[in-house]
Enzyme design. Structure first.
Site, PDB file in Angstrom:
ATOM      1  N   LYS A 120      32.090  37.835  45.366  1.00 18.62           N
ATOM      2  CA  LYS A 120      31.848  39.918  45.019  1.00 18.62           C
ATOM      3  C   LYS A 120      29.695  39.784  44.996  1.00 18.62           C
ATOM      4  O   LYS A 120      29.248  38.737  44.163  1.00 18.62           O
ATOM      5  CB  LYS A 120      32.503  40.346  44.862  1.00 18.62           C
ATOM      6  CG  LYS A 120      31.676  39.703  43.132  1.00 18.62           C
ATOM      7  CD  LYS A 120      32.292  40.702  42.368  1.00 18.62           C
ATOM      8  CE  LYS A 120      31.613  42.079  40.960  1.00 18.62           C
ATOM      9  NZ  LYS A 120      31.807  40.129  40.054  1.00 18.62           N
TER      10      LYS A 120
ATOM     11  N   HIS B 208      38.521  43.182  40.276  1.00 17.24           N
ATOM     12  CA  HIS B 208      38.993  42.730  39.254  1.00 17.24           C
ATOM     13  C   HIS B 208      40.281  42.971  38.866  1.00 17.24           C
ATOM     14  O   HIS B 208      41.691  43.002  38.110  1.00 17.24           O
ATOM     15  CB  HIS B 208      38.113  41.777  38.091  1.00 17.24           C
ATOM     16  CG  HIS B 208      37.197  40.844  38.074  1.00 17.24           C
ATOM     17  ND1 HIS B 208      36.826  40.262  39.293  1.00 17.24           N
ATOM     18  CD2 HIS B 208      35.951  41.308  37.459  1.00 17.24           C
ATOM     19  CE1 HIS B 208      35.969  39.841  39.146  1.00 17.24           C
ATOM     20  NE2 HIS B 208      35.029  39.987  38.390  1.00 17.24           N
TER      21      HIS B 208
HETATM   22  C1  BG6 Z   1      31.876  39.162  36.459  1.00 15.97           C
HETATM   23  C2  BG6 Z   1      30.618  40.487  36.460  1.00 15.97           C
HETATM   24  O1  BG6 Z   1      32.033  39.641  38.005  1.00 15.97           O
HETATM   25  O2  BG6 Z   1      32.683  39.522  35.393  1.00 15.97           O
HETATM   26  C3  BG6 Z   1      29.956  41.156  35.428  1.00 15.97           C
HETATM   27  O3  BG6 Z   1      29.703  40.722  37.759  1.00 15.97           O
HETATM   28  C4  BG6 Z   1      31.127  40.593  34.330  1.00 15.97           C
HETATM   29  O4  BG6 Z   1      29.463  42.272  35.253  1.00 15.97           O
HETATM   30  C5  BG6 Z   1      31.868  39.323  34.614  1.00 15.97           C
HETATM   31  O5  BG6 Z   1      30.597  40.532  33.183  1.00 15.97           O
HETATM   32  C6  BG6 Z   1      33.198  39.457  33.210  1.00 15.97           C
HETATM   33  O6  BG6 Z   1      33.979  38.434  33.078  1.00 15.97           O
HETATM   34  P1  BG6 Z   1      34.430  37.392  32.584  1.00 15.97           P
HETATM   35  O7  BG6 Z   1      35.017  36.157  32.851  1.00 15.97           O
HETATM   36  O8  BG6 Z   1      33.401  37.059  31.310  1.00 15.97           O
HETATM   37  O9  BG6 Z   1      35.308  38.851  31.969  1.00 15.97           O
END
Ligand code: BG6
Length: 487
Positions: free
Chosen positions: A146, A238
């Site tokens: 993404k 997500h």
């Molecule tokens: C990413 C987003 O996909 O996921 C970010 O672009 C976000 O903005 C991140 O901070 C969060 O991932 P994780 O694994 O730290 O929860």
């Protein structure tokens, strides 16, 4: 167990994702003995860099992003030896033939992975170049991540551009949340335990909450983030993927298409949020200055140097799934930056018992709740109502059966990318998004964003370090419910 030997080319090989996640991830797999000696890693980027220069850069990155205890000198040296650098101009013609020569030198591995750790604007171009310069082999796989577009139309354009040169089974669309241990555990919890499935439906479940909270701000990524906002950045991918895993019907197997067919059905069953519903079922927020852990932090606009922006850094959506299993069970989705802490969880709130025999007894909610803490401190808690021990009358109390992963398993948790990279090599697409899933997710998101524009719904401000604008509490309170940590 080692995976089949492979060659991997990382476009954007000197970029943040490569240095922070991909190369440290490959190093860890190497450390665990999963990479055969023949594995070769090629960094590709536009800049001028020698092989030694690149190796030095990656060595530094490992120092920064791998725990010291895991940096064994000999292992690091052996890993660094795998690295080569090729200067490639992704949008021009320079370097492509050099890349082919480098790949064909010696004994090329049958499996060839192209990881496109670059902006989506280059996905189509790079695929075209790979085709034109004869870099595709039968064992080629392509990995993209993404933002897979900013709406349905742009996502389709990406899918089409990549699809012109690669078969769907060769295309791996990463959603790193699917690589998280705790997210995979959700599937195991649901389908390896007899206990839950019979009550995993509207008869027994009152509602579901999915929260992904971060204390970080948009920070250095503000340039990207301001074009995106919380909904595109977190919900479209997500959070909807997690919703799918909670809500899908049991797939016949973990086969990639069996699983993805079920997720797709969920996405297609989401009730569209259009017209006035946009006002009642969504909340947008943007952080102003505040404090987190007692430390003052600037507001979003200050981080943008005063540039005016109506991008949301917080969003709540009340999602509903129109099928038999989930009729009348809202899924409250919530995510934001600069919330009090980094904290993601899925809460399954069961209904209360149909009739209480405990009359005047006080305390307890007599409604079970399953809380899956995804990060940090992964855990599964099942709240039960029990008798408060002691002689003084009948009092009820809610206590959790608490499975803390850190206390139960004393091992290092692999980063999501490690697992996903090895799955790419194995050709296992179960944890990757199929193009129709991406499209269906955008089809549901687009009208929400359209509604915000039509109604001029600009984000409500919230103080950094709070749980978002008061509207977020009001939305769920109108339904007679509350957010889990407020309870
Ligand atoms: C990413 C987003 O996909 O996921 C970010 O672009 C976000 O903005 C991140 O901070 C969060 O991932 P994780 O694994 O730290 O929860």
């Amino acid at each position: 167990k080692p995976v089949e030997p492979f060659d991997i080319v990382v476009f954007g090989g000197t970029g943040d994702l490569a240095l922070r996640k991909l190369l440290p991830g490959l190093y860890h797999r190497d450390l665990d003995g999963q990479l055969e000696p023949q594995v070769r890693i090629f960094g590709a980027a536009r800049g001028t860099l020698t092989r030694e220069g690149y190796q030095k850069m990656v060595r530094e990155a490992l120092k920064q992003f791998v725990k010291e205890a895991d940096l064994e000198r000999a292992k690091v040296d052996a890993f660094i030896e795998r690295l080569q650098f090729v200067r490639v101009d992704a949008s021009g013609d320079a370097g492509w033939d050099d890349l082919r020569a480098a790949l064909e030198e010696g004994t090329p591995n049958d499996i060839r992975v192209f990881y496109l750790a670059v902006g989506p604007g280059l996905f189509g171009t790079i695929c075209k170049k790979l085709a034109e310069h004869d870099l595709r082999t039968p064992g080629t796989r392509i990995v993209i991540e993404k933002p897979l577009g900013t709406d349905f139309a742009s996502a389709q354009a990406i899918n089409d551009a990549v699809g012109e040169h690669f078969e769907e089974h060769q295309i791996f669309r990463i959603d790193h949340y699917l690589g998280k241990e705790s997210v995979q555990n959700l599937v195991v919890l649901r389908f390896a335990n007899r206990l839950f499935e019979p009550i995993w439906n509207a008869t027994a479940i009152d509602h579901v909450q999915i929260t992904v909270a971060e204390d970080l701000g948009a920070g250095e990524r503000a340039g990207y983030y301001d074009q995106s906002g919380a909904t595109r950045d977190m919900v479209q991918n997500h959070i909807l993927q997690m919703l799918c895993l909670v809500a899908m019907e049991p797939p016949a197997s973990l086969d990639a298409d069996a699983l993805r067919d079920e997720k797709l059905k969920v996405l297609r069953s989401l009730r569209p949020i259009v017209g006035d519903d946009v006002r009642s079922k969504t909340v947008r927020g943007q952080y102003r200055g505040g404090a987190i852990d007692g430390k003052p932090v600037p507001g979003y606009l200050e981080e943008l140097n005063g540039h005016v922006s109506t991008t949301e850094t917080f969003v709540v959506v009340k999602a509903e799934i129109e099928n038999w299993r989930w009729n009348g069970v809202p899924f409250y989705l919530r995510t934001g930056k600069r919330l009090p802490s980094r904290h993601s969880e899925i809460v399954i709130q069961f209904k209360s018992v149909p009739h209480s025999i405990f009359g005047e007894a006080t305390g307890g909610l007599t409604a079970n709740r399953l809380v899956l803490r995804l990060q940090p401190n992964e855990s599964v808690k099942l709240f039960m109502t029990i008798k408060d021990p002691g002689p003084g009358g009948l009092r009820l109390r809610d206590v959790p059966l608490n499975l803390s992963f850190a206390e139960t398993f004393h091992i290092r948790y692999p980063d999501a990318y490690e697992r996903l990279l090895m799955d790419v090599v194995r050709g296992n697409a179960s944890l990757f998004m199929r193009k129709d899933e991406v499209a269906a997710a955008w089809r549901w998101i687009d009208p929400i964003r359209q509604g915000w524009e039509d109604f001029n719904m600009t984000p409500k401000l919230y103080a950094a370090g709070s749980w978002g604008p008061t509207d977020a509490t009001a939305l769920i309170a109108r339904d007679g419910r509350n957010w889990y940590e407020d309870a």
